[in-house]
Design a protein around this motif. Sequence first.
Motif, PDB file in Angstrom:
ATOM      1  N   ARG A 214       0.841  -1.195   0.000  1.00  0.00           N
ATOM      2  CA  ARG A 214       0.000   0.000   0.000  1.00  0.00           C
ATOM      3  C   ARG A 214       0.875   1.244   0.000  1.00  0.00           C
ATOM      4  NH1 ARG A 214      -5.282  -1.527   0.667  1.00  0.00           N
ATOM      5  NH2 ARG A 214      -6.012   0.617   0.673  1.00  0.00           N
ATOM      6  N   LEU A 215       0.430   2.231  -0.751  1.00  0.00           N
ATOM      7  CA  LEU A 215       1.078   3.535  -0.711  1.00  0.00           C
ATOM      8  C   LEU A 215       0.421   4.296   0.430  1.00  0.00           C
ATOM      9  CD1 LEU A 215       2.983   5.655  -1.974  1.00  0.00           C
ATOM     10  CD2 LEU A 215       1.074   6.349  -3.424  1.00  0.00           C
ATOM     11  N   ALA A 216       1.058   4.271   1.584  1.00  0.00           N
ATOM     12  CA  ALA A 216       0.444   4.882   2.767  1.00  0.00           C
ATOM     13  C   ALA A 216       0.551   6.398   2.717  1.00  0.00           C
ATOM     14  CB  ALA A 216       1.106   4.336   4.029  1.00  0.00           C
ATOM     15  N   ALA A 217       1.629   6.888   2.132  1.00  0.00           N
ATOM     16  CA  ALA A 217       1.789   8.346   1.965  1.00  0.00           C
ATOM     17  C   ALA A 217       2.600   8.590   0.700  1.00  0.00           C
ATOM     18  CB  ALA A 217       2.495   8.949   3.177  1.00  0.00           C
ATOM     19  N   PRO A 218       2.039   9.332  -0.263  1.00  0.00           N
ATOM     20  CA  PRO A 218       2.778   9.573  -1.509  1.00  0.00           C
ATOM     21  C   PRO A 218       3.961  10.502  -1.280  1.00  0.00           C
ATOM     22  CG  PRO A 218       0.731  10.805  -1.510  1.00  0.00           C
ATOM     23  CD  PRO A 218       0.725   9.980  -0.268  1.00  0.00           C
ATOM     24  N   LEU A 219       4.817  10.568  -2.273  1.00  0.00           N
ATOM     25  CA  LEU A 219       6.021  11.387  -2.161  1.00  0.00           C
ATOM     26  C   LEU A 219       5.635  12.864  -2.104  1.00  0.00           C
ATOM     27  CD1 LEU A 219       9.096  10.955  -2.152  1.00  0.00           C
ATOM     28  CD2 LEU A 219       9.065  11.297  -4.626  1.00  0.00           C
TER      29      LEU A 219
END
Lengths: 287, 373
Positions: free
Chosen positions: A124-129
Amino acid sequence: MIRRLLGTFVTASALAAAGFASAQDPVFKSVLEAVRVDALVTSGNDLIKGLTARDFEVLDNGVSQRVDLVSFEELPLNVILAFDMSDSVAGERLEQLQRASGALLSGLRSGDQSALITFSHEVRLAAPLSADVDRVKSALGDTAGSGGTSLGDGVYAGVMLGETDPGRALVIVFSDGVDTTSWLTSEQVLDTAKRSDAVIYGVSVRSKVKPELLNELAAATGGRLQEIERIQNLSKVFVDILNEFRTRYLISYTPAGVARDGWHRLEVRVKGRRATVHARPGYLAGS
Amino acid sequence: MGRGLPPRYSGEESRRLRVLACVVNESLRSLKCPETASQLAPDLLELQKRATAARQRGDRSYVLRLGVLLQTDLARGGKTRDHEAGFSYGSLGFKFDVTDGLGSGLRQYGVQWAIAYSLLDQIAPPGQPRPEPTRDSWVRDWFVATGRWMQFTSHYSMTHMNQALRLFPDDADVRFLNACQHEIHAGPVLQSAVKSIDLPLGTPTDIESKKNELRGAEIDFRRALAIRPDWTEAHLRLGRVLLQLDNATAAGTELTAALKASPDDTQEFLARLFLGAVEERRGHFDEAASLYLQATALFPSAQSPRLALSQLARRRGDRASSLATLKALFDRDAPPDPEGRSDPWWSYLSVQARDAEARLDALYKPLRKEPAR
């Protein structure tokens, strides 16, 4: 490694696939096809600072190259945290991981970005860049350990996330188990890492099973694997990694006299003085 | 029941056990029996009636079958947590617990299974006067049901599979089950777990090298298919085993056979995913991408085909497409999936045993028939 952007106009739809945030207005980047190599230069235990392009010798498949650019502590960092959130991380390990990440994120500077990928069986992408550190901190607070371990799948996502932005990508992978549920094979993940600029630092809790994939990924990207005895040491380990990465040189050159495709063996040396250069051993061209 | 500690029964327990033995043997009238039928406690009387009714239907092994199921229930009593597993350790009666691919404990293996094997050896098929378990379909069904339960709940035991093969070496279901067990042994969880455990030098375990386990799986899947050639799931799993053994051509043949044999959605998803990997291995990238897309269409929330597509695009130098595919994976409207239901790949090593509970229930059916009143 290598950012092969010659003739490639990267639209922000790709780059905003970039950071995997929502697409913004197109941003066009035109970058010469250049090879970038992150290199740590030491003499004994001491860092060697102040080197310029003329101090480096770079051999690409044995052919000497003209070094175009060397930066030191100049470019902002993209710190991508790829964390194991499987069953075995639940409890104290998760608390220590959250605490250590907080310490690391506090060390980021203006212009730096961070992101959080979590993986159990599910990636999962919990927080994008983004430059919003609080977003990563908040996402970390929401994590919980459960499920299997798709280590290879998670690292793949982390490396690719590093390709969404031209900044220097540092991928810190924490895992305390072995890969049990990845679809991607170790070879596929390594192949991707060898095509990417990202430098991978692996952090693993020592056990009788060697973290072979993390070791290979770190070696292939010029990073390092650190096996820790006690999870309580994690904050220091993370902060040390960030500090070490900041002190690396970013060497750039445009390959000449070598084939465009295939595996390129790299040798990076410092001219005229004793120094140890820690950099990736090569890169996969043609991508 | 610890080793070296003989069971100690009270006087009343010993008496009931002797009565039970008399009920089993229809020997209540024997002088050695402590009670006659008219003196039986209500539960033993009910048992005696049911055993008599079963015998009249031709089954002399009613109480033995009940005993097998009792031991089965006891053995199944302790459930492991999800993503935990256990595997037996040679024939020494120990079992390792495994968490997240690492050994996490050692404990004595349930003696109940061993008792069940002993009881099964005494079962006479309906209409037969003597024990002949190899000709009893209920015994076969018991091995298949319990073997599947073990695989579904990650309580692995080669001792169990060896017992099944001893009695039913030419049974397609048993061969299939044994092939699946080899496939599980070849997987990362147990390959890693066995390396993580300190064993005395030279101590055998049930788990061989990945390659040997895959070869074992290939042999047993082929034997199962020789008996039942149109078995979709066996073609599917043999195809994946062959892919892992770097035999892409043969893998492609098996997976294509699986797709032609009316697979259900899960089997079709897996067949297309694996066939995509086969085509990728052959350098047929367009075909591989097409197969991964077809798998995605079947299970839109599944992670594995999207990762496969993204990695394939990256390998082909199409970074933009690779990133877009990954973005689509993260953007897909899928809630967190702690149970791992959205991607059949995650349950590949247990899905073959999905009907374990139904098969176990079916074992009780012939024993539930009411005796005539």
